[in-house]
Design a protein around this motif. Structure first.
Motif, PDB file in Angstrom:
ATOM      1  N   TYR A  93       0.892  -1.092  -0.010  1.00 31.66           N
ATOM      2  CA  TYR A  93       0.010  -0.021   0.115  1.00 31.66           C
ATOM      3  C   TYR A  93       0.883   1.207   0.027  1.00 31.66           C
ATOM      4  O   TYR A  93       2.141   1.097   0.543  1.00 31.66           O
ATOM      5  CB  TYR A  93      -0.920   0.103   1.306  1.00 31.66           C
ATOM      6  CG  TYR A  93      -1.881  -0.997   1.389  1.00 31.66           C
ATOM      7  CD1 TYR A  93      -3.265  -1.116   1.058  1.00 31.66           C
ATOM      8  CD2 TYR A  93      -1.353  -2.295   1.855  1.00 31.66           C
ATOM      9  CE1 TYR A  93      -3.918  -2.115   1.268  1.00 31.66           C
ATOM     10  CE2 TYR A  93      -2.066  -3.511   2.101  1.00 31.66           C
ATOM     11  CZ  TYR A  93      -3.514  -3.211   1.877  1.00 31.66           C
ATOM     12  OH  TYR A  93      -4.236  -4.409   1.836  1.00 31.66           O
ATOM     13  N   VAL A  94       0.533   2.180  -0.541  1.00 31.30           N
ATOM     14  CA  VAL A  94       1.056   3.759  -0.681  1.00 31.30           C
ATOM     15  C   VAL A  94       0.212   4.711  -0.268  1.00 31.30           C
ATOM     16  O   VAL A  94      -0.799   4.831  -0.611  1.00 31.30           O
ATOM     17  CB  VAL A  94       1.717   3.609  -2.030  1.00 31.30           C
ATOM     18  CG1 VAL A  94       2.416   5.237  -2.087  1.00 31.30           C
ATOM     19  CG2 VAL A  94       2.805   2.655  -2.388  1.00 31.30           C
ATOM     20  N   TRP A 124      -0.120  -5.414  -5.314  1.00 30.20           N
ATOM     21  CA  TRP A 124      -0.435  -4.185  -5.569  1.00 30.20           C
ATOM     22  C   TRP A 124      -1.754  -3.909  -4.930  1.00 30.20           C
ATOM     23  O   TRP A 124      -2.781  -4.510  -5.602  1.00 30.20           O
ATOM     24  CB  TRP A 124      -0.239  -3.559  -6.915  1.00 30.20           C
ATOM     25  CG  TRP A 124      -0.684  -2.293  -7.228  1.00 30.20           C
ATOM     26  CD1 TRP A 124      -1.658  -1.795  -8.004  1.00 30.20           C
ATOM     27  CD2 TRP A 124      -0.269  -0.979  -6.372  1.00 30.20           C
ATOM     28  NE1 TRP A 124      -1.930  -0.303  -7.796  1.00 30.20           N
ATOM     29  CE2 TRP A 124      -0.776   0.248  -6.901  1.00 30.20           C
ATOM     30  CE3 TRP A 124       0.723  -0.695  -5.363  1.00 30.20           C
ATOM     31  CZ2 TRP A 124      -0.760   1.493  -6.472  1.00 30.20           C
ATOM     32  CZ3 TRP A 124       1.016   0.572  -5.244  1.00 30.20           C
ATOM     33  CH2 TRP A 124       0.292   1.721  -5.326  1.00 30.20           C
ATOM     34  N   HIS A 125      -1.823  -3.370  -3.815  1.00 29.54           N
ATOM     35  CA  HIS A 125      -3.102  -3.013  -3.026  1.00 29.54           C
ATOM     36  C   HIS A 125      -3.528  -1.580  -3.091  1.00 29.54           C
ATOM     37  O   HIS A 125      -4.471  -1.484  -2.532  1.00 29.54           O
ATOM     38  CB  HIS A 125      -3.269  -3.712  -1.702  1.00 29.54           C
ATOM     39  CG  HIS A 125      -3.433  -4.998  -1.825  1.00 29.54           C
ATOM     40  ND1 HIS A 125      -3.877  -6.016  -0.627  1.00 29.54           N
ATOM     41  CD2 HIS A 125      -3.527  -6.020  -2.781  1.00 29.54           C
ATOM     42  CE1 HIS A 125      -4.136  -6.949  -0.823  1.00 29.54           C
ATOM     43  NE2 HIS A 125      -3.931  -7.243  -2.331  1.00 29.54           N
ATOM     44  N   GLY A 126      -2.925  -0.723  -3.870  1.00 25.91           N
ATOM     45  CA  GLY A 126      -3.240   0.525  -4.024  1.00 25.91           C
ATOM     46  C   GLY A 126      -2.874   1.578  -3.057  1.00 25.91           C
ATOM     47  O   GLY A 126      -1.787   1.117  -2.203  1.00 25.91           O
ATOM     48  N   MET A 187      -7.533   3.296   4.843  1.00 28.19           N
ATOM     49  CA  MET A 187      -6.529   2.325   4.308  1.00 28.19           C
ATOM     50  C   MET A 187      -6.068   1.266   5.435  1.00 28.19           C
ATOM     51  O   MET A 187      -5.825   0.239   5.137  1.00 28.19           O
ATOM     52  CB  MET A 187      -5.097   3.111   4.096  1.00 28.19           C
ATOM     53  CG  MET A 187      -3.908   2.174   3.427  1.00 28.19           C
ATOM     54  SD  MET A 187      -2.609   3.293   2.891  1.00 28.19           S
ATOM     55  CE  MET A 187      -3.191   3.658   1.209  1.00 28.19           C
ATOM     56  N   GLY A 188      -6.187   1.918   6.663  1.00 28.43           N
ATOM     57  CA  GLY A 188      -5.964   1.018   7.899  1.00 28.43           C
ATOM     58  C   GLY A 188      -6.783  -0.196   7.753  1.00 28.43           C
ATOM     59  O   GLY A 188      -6.473  -1.256   8.149  1.00 28.43           O
ATOM     60  N   GLY A 196      -7.811  -5.070  -1.089  1.00 29.19           N
ATOM     61  CA  GLY A 196      -7.393  -3.924  -2.075  1.00 29.19           C
ATOM     62  C   GLY A 196      -8.012  -2.777  -1.551  1.00 29.19           C
ATOM     63  O   GLY A 196      -9.016  -2.533  -1.137  1.00 29.19           O
ATOM     64  N   TYR A 197      -7.107  -1.683  -1.870  1.00 23.99           N
ATOM     65  CA  TYR A 197      -7.847  -0.322  -1.605  1.00 23.99           C
ATOM     66  C   TYR A 197      -7.996   0.517  -2.831  1.00 23.99           C
ATOM     67  O   TYR A 197      -8.943   1.448  -2.475  1.00 23.99           O
ATOM     68  CB  TYR A 197      -6.547   0.437  -0.684  1.00 23.99           C
ATOM     69  CG  TYR A 197      -6.928   1.758  -0.331  1.00 23.99           C
ATOM     70  CD1 TYR A 197      -7.691   1.957   0.970  1.00 23.99           C
ATOM     71  CD2 TYR A 197      -6.228   2.803  -1.024  1.00 23.99           C
ATOM     72  CE1 TYR A 197      -7.865   3.426   1.202  1.00 23.99           C
ATOM     73  CE2 TYR A 197      -6.631   4.247  -0.657  1.00 23.99           C
ATOM     74  CZ  TYR A 197      -7.439   4.400   0.753  1.00 23.99           C
ATOM     75  OH  TYR A 197      -7.498   5.922   0.926  1.00 23.99           O
TER      76      TYR A 197
END
Ligand SMILES: Cc1cc2nc3c(=O)[nH]c(=O)nc-3n(C[C@H](O)[C@H](O)[C@H](O)COP(=O)(O)O)c2cc1C
Lengths: 237, 166
Positions: A93-94, A124-126, A187-188, A196-197
């Motif tokens: 996550y970013v 890649w979870h966004g 996001m948490g 995925g976010y």
């Protein structure tokens, strides 16, 4: 137990926006939460070793020239080598922030992280790209200033006099910052579920022309204090 | 017009560095040995267009700002510049001023050295389709950020192609 490593990619030792945002993301994350910061290659070994038994990584990065700061790119190359060799698979996550008001200016940075995930075989979870990072920081610092004043006011004038003033100040700060804070909290939740976010963008809730005015005033004040304004502030050098 | 026609930033090796220096007046070798930007904004607020880190990149923003054309030769790294080249760019935000404006309908800083002709990227090394898309998109963004009127993207199959570069 789930392990999440929060990696701060700001070069600043103190008071970086990235550490603030990672702090908010981390508030609701369950399990073991480790906080790291990449400042130079001396940090690599420690951080890479903490990834061995991790499930999630959240990068907190400042936007530099429409992309990832150079010292962070260097770290990512090492991280790729390390994780591919050791077959470490992570969910990534970013949370990124830029000085400019439009959150969407973080779009290229998000794509770079998506490409990075393919190289590493990570999920890649966004992420969320936030505009107006410097102002977010000013708001955070003002919160502590106001809280201090509130305590002083309470002692000298009593709680009933001090509380409405503080409540109003708190409201203003929360109003401008609430979108960024909520996106980070969300996001948490995504991290907890291993879900995925998506890629999202948000910003300080101020119209851009007012934000530009505020940014100009901010830099004039800082440049008076640091003297740059008297040393050919806008001149060709 | 800029004072310099072309500035080149590259991350190749000594021999290419010599080759470029024979042809161009202003060559910046991103050899990966320089300290990264510390994010202090001193190059705007304290000592304009100068970094507090005292190395060869201390006033690199001036070399970039004064050029009409900027050519960047870089290894591909996830659809972006190599860390060494990116470091030169991060260390050169003194090309703009701390003052803000709209450019390309978005917020950007005003340009200390005004608008410029052209930004060209030559990238080499393994690159995927997605990475090329990212790179082209970022180039477009960078061109707006730095105030270049035109931009071009090239992928180098073979570094030998550089020997014929004008
Ligand atoms: C070298 C450098 C380049 C930057 N480039 C951009 C940019 O292209 N777009 C943007 O919105 N902000 C840019 N910024 C501003 C930072 O993203 C912003 O100050 C951010 O809040 C820093 O986060 P941090 O406190 O976590 O380091 C740049 C800052 C620096 C020092």
């Amino acid at each position: 137990m789930m392990k999440t490593v929060l990696i701060n990619g700001s070069p600043k030792k103190r008071l970086s926006v990235s550490s603030y945002l990672l702090g908010i993301v981390g508030l609701l994350v369950k399990g073991e939460v480790v906080k790291e910061q990449v400042r130079n290659s001396g940090d690599y070994e420690r951080i890479l070793n903490s990834l061995v038994d991790a499930d999630n990584v959240v990068f907190g990065v400042p936007l530099y020239v429409d992309g990832v700061p150079s010292h962070m790119l260097a770290f990512m190359k090492e991280m790729e080598k390390f994780c591919v060799e050791k077959k470490i698979r992570l969910r990534l996550y970013v949370v990124s922030n830029g000085g400019f008001i439009e959150g969407s200016q973080n779009k290229a940075l998000m794509q770079i992280y998506e490409n990075f995930c393919k190289h590493c075989d990570f999920e890649w979870h966004g992420g969320v790209g936030i505009g107006g990072g410097v102002m977010l920081n000013v708001m955070r610092i003002m919160f502590f200033a106001y809280a201090g004043l509130f305590v002083l006011n309470t002692i000298t004038a009593g709680l009933t006099a001090a509380l409405p003033i503080f409540a109003e100040q708190l409201f203003v700060i929360l109003f401008f910052s609430c979108a960024a804070i909520l996106y980070c909290l969300r996001m948490g939740f995504a991290v907890n579920k291993g879900a995925g976010y998506g890629v999202k963008f948000t910003r300080i809730l101020l119209p851009s022309f007012l934000f530009i005015l505020a940014a100009d005033i901010f830099f004039v004040i800082i440049s008076i204090f640091q003297g740059g304004i008297f040393r050919g502030w806008l001149k060709r050098k | 017009m800029g004072d310099i026609m072309k500035t080149i930033i590259h991350d190749l090796d000594e021999s290419y560095d010599l080759l470029f220096k024979k042809k161009y007046e202003n060559v910046i070798f991103a050899n990966g040995k320089y300290a990264p930007c510390q994010g202090c904004f001193g190059c705007w607020t304290k000592h304009p267009a100068q970094c507090y880190l005292k190395d060869a990149l201390q006033t690199v923003c001036r070399q970039i700002g004064k050029a009409e054309e900027l050519i960047i030769i870089t290894e591909n790294c996830y659809g972006a510049y190599s860390p060494a080249v990116k470091n030169v760019l991060d260390r050169s935000i003194g090309v703009s001023t701390p003052f803000s404006t709209y450019r390309g309908k978005q917020m950007h800083h005003t340009l200390r050295y005004g608008r410029k002709e052209k930004l060209t990227i030559y990238t080499y090394g393994h690159i995927t389709k997605e990475e090329e898309k990212t790179f082209r998109y970022m180039l477009e963004r960078n061109a707006i950020n730095y105030g270049f009127r035109e931009f071009e993207f090239h992928y180098l199959e073979n570094l030998k192609q550089l020997e014929e570069m004008e």
